[in-house]
Design a protein around this motif. Structure first.
Motif, PDB file in Angstrom:
ATOM      1  N   TYR A 291       0.606  -1.180  -0.128  1.00 37.65           N
ATOM      2  CA  TYR A 291       0.234  -0.075  -0.136  1.00 37.65           C
ATOM      3  C   TYR A 291       0.787   1.429   0.053  1.00 37.65           C
ATOM      4  O   TYR A 291       1.706   1.304   0.554  1.00 37.65           O
ATOM      5  CB  TYR A 291      -1.512   0.093   1.103  1.00 37.65           C
ATOM      6  N   ASN A 292       0.365   2.254  -0.415  1.00 39.70           N
ATOM      7  CA  ASN A 292       1.073   3.387  -0.554  1.00 39.70           C
ATOM      8  C   ASN A 292       2.091   3.829  -0.897  1.00 39.70           C
ATOM      9  O   ASN A 292       3.163   3.667   0.462  1.00 39.70           O
ATOM     10  CB  ASN A 292       0.389   4.508   1.263  1.00 39.70           C
ATOM     11  N   ALA A 293       2.612   4.539  -1.494  1.00 45.19           N
ATOM     12  CA  ALA A 293       3.717   4.956  -1.712  1.00 45.19           C
ATOM     13  C   ALA A 293       4.585   5.681  -2.432  1.00 45.19           C
ATOM     14  O   ALA A 293       3.368   6.159  -3.632  1.00 45.19           O
ATOM     15  CB  ALA A 293       4.851   3.614  -2.161  1.00 45.19           C
ATOM     16  N   VAL A 294       5.512   6.827  -2.358  1.00 47.58           N
ATOM     17  CA  VAL A 294       5.754   7.755  -3.201  1.00 47.58           C
ATOM     18  C   VAL A 294       7.113   6.824  -4.268  1.00 47.58           C
ATOM     19  O   VAL A 294       7.714   6.447  -3.402  1.00 47.58           O
ATOM     20  CB  VAL A 294       6.308   8.834  -2.761  1.00 47.58           C
ATOM     21  N   ILE A 295       7.268   7.069  -5.318  1.00 51.42           N
ATOM     22  CA  ILE A 295       8.360   6.385  -5.911  1.00 51.42           C
ATOM     23  C   ILE A 295       8.893   7.890  -7.273  1.00 51.42           C
ATOM     24  O   ILE A 295       8.412   7.901  -8.236  1.00 51.42           O
ATOM     25  CB  ILE A 295       7.731   5.547  -6.377  1.00 51.42           C
ATOM     26  N   ARG A 296       9.784   8.250  -6.522  1.00 47.46           N
ATOM     27  CA  ARG A 296      10.133   9.380  -7.975  1.00 47.46           C
ATOM     28  C   ARG A 296      11.285   9.479  -7.477  1.00 47.46           C
ATOM     29  O   ARG A 296      12.572   9.487  -6.669  1.00 47.46           O
ATOM     30  CB  ARG A 296       9.281  10.803  -6.679  1.00 47.46           C
ATOM     31  N   ASN A 297      12.378  10.383  -8.725  1.00 46.58           N
ATOM     32  CA  ASN A 297      13.844  10.818  -8.769  1.00 46.58           C
ATOM     33  C   ASN A 297      14.276   9.606  -8.795  1.00 46.58           C
ATOM     34  O   ASN A 297      15.652  10.233  -8.308  1.00 46.58           O
ATOM     35  CB  ASN A 297      13.874  11.693  -8.143  1.00 46.58           C
ATOM     36  N   ASN A 298      14.073   8.411  -8.776  1.00 47.25           N
ATOM     37  CA  ASN A 298      15.161   7.744  -9.683  1.00 47.25           C
ATOM     38  C   ASN A 298      15.619   7.196 -11.002  1.00 47.25           C
ATOM     39  O   ASN A 298      14.359   7.724 -12.211  1.00 47.25           O
ATOM     40  CB  ASN A 298      14.624   6.524  -9.198  1.00 47.25           C
ATOM     41  N   THR A 299      16.774   7.098 -10.940  1.00 50.19           N
ATOM     42  CA  THR A 299      17.349   7.152 -12.220  1.00 50.19           C
ATOM     43  C   THR A 299      17.571   5.147 -12.632  1.00 50.19           C
ATOM     44  O   THR A 299      17.709   4.467 -11.444  1.00 50.19           O
ATOM     45  CB  THR A 299      18.669   7.287 -13.031  1.00 50.19           C
ATOM     46  N   ILE A 300      16.644   4.618 -13.644  1.00 54.46           N
ATOM     47  CA  ILE A 300      15.893   3.559 -13.844  1.00 54.46           C
ATOM     48  C   ILE A 300      16.666   2.502 -14.631  1.00 54.46           C
ATOM     49  O   ILE A 300      15.791   3.102 -15.516  1.00 54.46           O
ATOM     50  CB  ILE A 300      14.725   2.931 -13.039  1.00 54.46           C
ATOM     51  N   ARG A 301      17.324   2.148 -15.045  1.00 54.93           N
ATOM     52  CA  ARG A 301      18.330   1.919 -16.438  1.00 54.93           C
ATOM     53  C   ARG A 301      18.691   0.257 -16.582  1.00 54.93           C
ATOM     54  O   ARG A 301      19.390   0.130 -15.929  1.00 54.93           O
ATOM     55  CB  ARG A 301      19.066   3.081 -16.953  1.00 54.93           C
ATOM     56  N   ARG A 302      18.537  -0.305 -17.986  1.00 56.23           N
ATOM     57  CA  ARG A 302      19.111  -1.244 -18.168  1.00 56.23           C
ATOM     58  C   ARG A 302      18.410  -2.345 -17.628  1.00 56.23           C
ATOM     59  O   ARG A 302      19.577  -3.211 -17.061  1.00 56.23           O
ATOM     60  CB  ARG A 302      20.914  -1.079 -18.191  1.00 56.23           C
ATOM     61  N   ASN A 303      17.757  -2.994 -16.336  1.00 57.92           N
ATOM     62  CA  ASN A 303      17.665  -3.460 -16.150  1.00 57.92           C
ATOM     63  C   ASN A 303      16.083  -4.809 -16.879  1.00 57.92           C
ATOM     64  O   ASN A 303      15.646  -4.596 -17.095  1.00 57.92           O
ATOM     65  CB  ASN A 303      16.373  -2.473 -14.344  1.00 57.92           C
ATOM     66  N   ASN A 304      15.899  -6.230 -16.021  1.00 56.12           N
ATOM     67  CA  ASN A 304      15.372  -6.926 -16.565  1.00 56.12           C
ATOM     68  C   ASN A 304      15.902  -7.197 -17.588  1.00 56.12           C
ATOM     69  O   ASN A 304      14.897  -8.118 -18.427  1.00 56.12           O
ATOM     70  CB  ASN A 304      13.721  -6.343 -16.514  1.00 56.12           C
ATOM     71  N   TRP A 305      16.693  -7.278 -18.129  1.00 56.35           N
ATOM     72  CA  TRP A 305      17.154  -8.027 -19.139  1.00 56.35           C
ATOM     73  C   TRP A 305      17.388  -9.798 -19.134  1.00 56.35           C
ATOM     74  O   TRP A 305      17.069 -10.163 -20.537  1.00 56.35           O
ATOM     75  CB  TRP A 305      18.837  -7.285 -19.572  1.00 56.35           C
ATOM     76  N   VAL A 306      17.399  -9.729 -18.286  1.00 59.44           N
ATOM     77  CA  VAL A 306      17.857 -11.194 -18.074  1.00 59.44           C
ATOM     78  C   VAL A 306      16.713 -12.403 -18.106  1.00 59.44           C
ATOM     79  O   VAL A 306      16.199 -12.957 -18.955  1.00 59.44           O
ATOM     80  CB  VAL A 306      18.877 -11.548 -16.770  1.00 59.44           C
ATOM     81  N   GLU A 307      15.779 -11.551 -16.671  1.00 61.38           N
ATOM     82  CA  GLU A 307      14.478 -12.014 -17.236  1.00 61.38           C
ATOM     83  C   GLU A 307      13.190 -11.821 -17.815  1.00 61.38           C
ATOM     84  O   GLU A 307      12.928 -12.947 -18.665  1.00 61.38           O
ATOM     85  CB  GLU A 307      14.028 -12.359 -15.199  1.00 61.38           C
ATOM     86  N   GLY A 308      13.887 -10.785 -18.332  1.00 63.69           N
ATOM     87  CA  GLY A 308      12.584 -10.287 -19.706  1.00 63.69           C
ATOM     88  C   GLY A 308      13.079 -11.145 -21.141  1.00 63.69           C
ATOM     89  O   GLY A 308      11.924 -11.720 -21.029  1.00 63.69           O
ATOM     90  N   ARG A 309      14.113 -11.366 -21.346  1.00 61.72           N
ATOM     91  CA  ARG A 309      14.503 -12.066 -23.075  1.00 61.72           C
ATOM     92  C   ARG A 309      14.223 -13.291 -22.288  1.00 61.72           C
ATOM     93  O   ARG A 309      13.624 -14.186 -22.940  1.00 61.72           O
ATOM     94  CB  ARG A 309      16.616 -12.264 -22.626  1.00 61.72           C
ATOM     95  N   ARG A 310      13.878 -13.616 -20.918  1.00 63.39           N
ATOM     96  CA  ARG A 310      13.585 -15.706 -20.339  1.00 63.39           C
ATOM     97  C   ARG A 310      12.281 -15.742 -20.760  1.00 63.39           C
ATOM     98  O   ARG A 310      11.438 -16.716 -21.663  1.00 63.39           O
ATOM     99  CB  ARG A 310      14.013 -15.953 -19.146  1.00 63.39           C
ATOM    100  N   TYR A 311      11.446 -15.115 -20.442  1.00 70.23           N
ATOM    101  CA  TYR A 311       9.891 -14.904 -20.304  1.00 70.23           C
ATOM    102  C   TYR A 311       9.735 -14.831 -22.428  1.00 70.23           C
ATOM    103  O   TYR A 311       8.990 -15.175 -22.569  1.00 70.23           O
ATOM    104  CB  TYR A 311       9.243 -13.739 -20.302  1.00 70.23           C
TER     105      TYR A 311
END
Length: 506
Positions: A291-311
């Motif tokens: 519940y209830n969160a603030v997700i801000r001002n993050n730099t998010i890059r080059r993630n999920n390549w291994v698991e995404g490609r597996r899917y």
């Protein structure tokens, strides 16, 4: 500890701003240039250059000799609470019994001199345990301990009020660190641990007021638990369980096997800000049944390549996401600093997929399909009440289900260059969807009810974002793949005020 199973689809400075005028997709409503972040927050480079501890014993401190096996344990036992211990340079060891560990007293402080290491020699399971409050560990390297799965090496018993600063906790089995209420973990290196860098779990009691700030969290889950126990949901950089109030800011979370940050089951009131989440094998961030969160001002890059490609390689149509909200949303009835989940002013660049809002129609309190076994929502705490016939009626129809609702996604910059990600399909999606409810036979959520709710009725909204690259959108269920014009048009009406440029750019 209850083991959780993954369940995708079933059958520290503020960012600078750039006014970006992109070209909207033909047929989409005209949009003014959108303000979105363009520069990166600084990485917390802690592991390569750890801060040095005091070269001399502070006044009044008890000196611990690395040449004496068990000296730290013995002197902790023989001195009163609130004692400061200074560990000389060198490799400190405990007795060889696997259960040998330091049991601090209330208010104890452990300071490492430059080069001070507490080494478990792949023999001892735990470094620091017990229930003493307000223990401090600074400038100390803790390595080579062999905690079992789901257990931790430092603060093994999740005592409250601990402060971990300028520490290096590395190359241990299990979790490098556990957490208790009002714990502070700052400017530390959590590296190469077998399961988690930190496991924020406390049996029987939610953790309150947790701060995780300015740490480098890298290369954890070396034992590859998700392969050893498929579907366990027991891996990543940091795992949070039933944490009520957390500030996760200014960390560099990178190159972990599995997810970077994972909040799982009845977490509430998170602020996740000014982090760099980078090159994790799975999602950068999972916020699940929470519940209830603030997700801000993050730099998010080059993630999920291994698991995404597996899917993708197994032709799975689920939009496996880099930021994944699973049965999580804003709930005004639960006290927090916000009453929604707000995701804004983040840069997502060259990840495998973007943000997915997901709700499993078959997952609710007392359902056999609820992978958080024995847990119920924070609104209906007793699973036994979530049963027929009452669950089909108010208030239980609403309160027995974790809902992805009141999610506000705005002011973000989404950049995708498929040549960087090295993909052609299934890496380019934003999504808001649910499965077709089928199970169990007494469920009141069968059919398309939940898919209709998450898509149109639960106040989930994208707006005023910038998209660079060939983005697609998924709504209602995995089969509905839309272009930006369809996404903005009726009936979805998402991303009002957003701009789209299908050309790759930064």
């Amino acid at each position: 500890m209850v083991i959780k199973r993954r369940h995708w689809a079933l059958p520290m400075a503020p960012l600078a701003l750039l006014a970006t005028g992109c070209v909207s997709t033909p047929g989409a409503p005209a949009a003014e240039p959108t303000v979105a972040p363009s520069t990166s927050v600084a990485r917390a480079r802690v592991c390569a250059k750890p801060a040095a501890g005091p070269a001399k014993a502070p006044a009044g401190a008890v000196t611990v000799d690395p040449a004496v096996v068990g000296d730290l344990t013995a002197k902790t036992r023989s001195n009163p609470p609130n004692t400061t211990f200074w560990l000389r340079p060198g490799k400190h060891r405990l007795e060889r019994d696997r259960y040998s560990q330091v049991i601090p007293k209330k208010g104890n402080r452990y300071l490492g001199a430059p080069g001070a290491v507490l080494d478990g020699r792949k023999t001892n399971q735990y470094a620091f345990g017990g229930s003493a409050r307000k223990v401090t560990i600074r400038y100390l390297t803790v390595q080579g301990f062999v905690a079992p799965q789901n257990e931790g090496v430092v603060n093994h018993d999740s005592a409250d009020g601990w402060v971990i600063e300028h520490a290096t906790i590395q190359h241990n089995s299990g979790a490098g660190l556990m957490a208790g209420a009002h714990q502070r973990v700052r400017a530390s290196c959590l590296r190469g641990n077998g399961e988690y860098g930190m496991n924020a779990y406390k049996a029987g009691d939610p953790i309150r007021g947790l701060v995780v700030e300015g740490n480098e969290i890298v290369g954890n889950n070396t034992d590859d638990w998700e392969r050893r126990k498929p579907g366990c949901g027991c891996t990543g950089g940091v795992k949070f369980w039933a944490v009520n109030g957390a500030d996760v800011r200014g960390n560099w979370v990178h190159d972990n096997r599995g997810s970077g940050l994972w909040a799982d089951t009845n977490n509430n009131d998170f602020r996740i800000e000014d982090n760099v989440l980078e090159a994790n094998d799975g999602a950068a961030l999972i916020y699940e049944t929470s519940y209830n969160a603030v997700i801000r001002n993050n730099t998010i890059r080059r993630n999920n390549w291994v698991e995404g490609r597996r899917y993708a390689d197994r032709d799975d149509s689920f939009p496996l996401a880099t930021v994944y909200l699973s049965e999580s949303g804003g709930e005004p009835r639960i006290r927090a600093r916000t009453d929604k989940i707000e995701i804004y002013r983040n840069v997502l660049e060259d990840n495998w997929n973007g943000i997915t809002l997901w709700e499993n129609a078959d997952r609710f309190c007392n359902s056999p399909a609820n992978t958080s076994s024995g847990d119920c929502t924070l609104l209906a705490r007793r699973p036994d009440r979530c049963a027929r016939p009452a669950i089909a009626h108010a208030p239980l129809y609403t309160d027995c289900r974790w809902k992805t609702q009141r999610v506000d996604i705005h002011g973000n910059r989404f950049v995708l260059d498929k040549s960087v990600v090295d993909c052609t399909v299934k890496c380019d999606r934003m999504a808001m969807l649910a499965n077709y409810g089928t199970y169990p036979d007494w469920s009141p959520y069968q059919g398309e009810r939940v898919a209709e709710a998450i898509t149109r009725k639960q106040h989930n909204r994208w707006h005023d974002n910038v998209y660079l690259g060939p983005w697609k959108f998924v709504a209602h269920d995995p089969s509905r793949i839309l272009d930006s014009g369809q996404w903005q048009g009726t009936p979805y009406q998402q991303d009002a005020g957003s701009t789209f440029d299908p050309r790759t750019g930064g």
